[in-house]
Scaffold this motif. Structure first.
Motif, short mmCIF file in Angstrom:
data_model
loop_
_atom_site.label_atom_id
_atom_site.label_comp_id
_atom_site.label_asym_id
_atom_site.label_seq_id
_atom_site.Cartn_x
_atom_site.Cartn_y
_atom_site.Cartn_z
N ARG A 108 9.02 1.03 -11.77
CA ARG A 108 7.61 1.41 -11.91
C ARG A 108 7.00 1.91 -10.60
O ARG A 108 5.85 2.34 -10.56
CB ARG A 108 6.79 0.24 -12.42
N GLY A 109 7.75 1.81 -9.51
CA GLY A 109 7.25 2.28 -8.23
C GLY A 109 6.50 1.24 -7.43
O GLY A 109 5.88 1.55 -6.42
N HIS A 110 6.55 -0.03 -7.87
CA HIS A 110 5.89 -1.10 -7.12
C HIS A 110 6.82 -1.58 -6.01
O HIS A 110 8.02 -1.75 -6.24
CB HIS A 110 5.54 -2.27 -8.04
N PRO A 111 6.29 -1.82 -4.84
CA PRO A 111 7.15 -2.30 -3.74
C PRO A 111 7.63 -3.73 -3.98
O PRO A 111 6.99 -4.51 -4.68
CB PRO A 111 6.24 -2.24 -2.51
N SER A 112 8.76 -4.03 -3.40
CA SER A 112 9.31 -5.39 -3.48
C SER A 112 8.46 -6.31 -2.62
O SER A 112 7.96 -5.91 -1.57
CB SER A 112 10.75 -5.38 -2.98
#
Length: 65
Positions: A33-37
């Motif tokens: 989804r493009g969310h950072p870790s």
């Protein structure tokens, strides 16, 4: 692949492994989804593992450092 690993861990009655496969699945979904870790969340995840706690947690006396 993760659903098969989770099923195998369930069959082996390894709640800790099921937990980690669920966490990996959620992390992969976030990355897709493009969310950072969130590396800062890792110690809390280790500490909340249901059974057969991770050796790092045991070495730290029950709390991740």
């Amino acid at each position: 692949m993760l659903p098969l690993l989770k099923k195998a861990a369930t069959d082996l009655n390894r709640a800790d492994m099921v937990y980690w496969f669920e966490q990996a699945d959620a992390e992969i979904a976030n990355i897709i989804r493009g969310h950072p870790s969130d590396a800062a969340a890792i110690p809390a995840l280790i500490a909340s593992c249901p059974q057969n706690r991770h050796p790092v947690v045991q070495a730290c006396g029950g709390s991740a450092r």
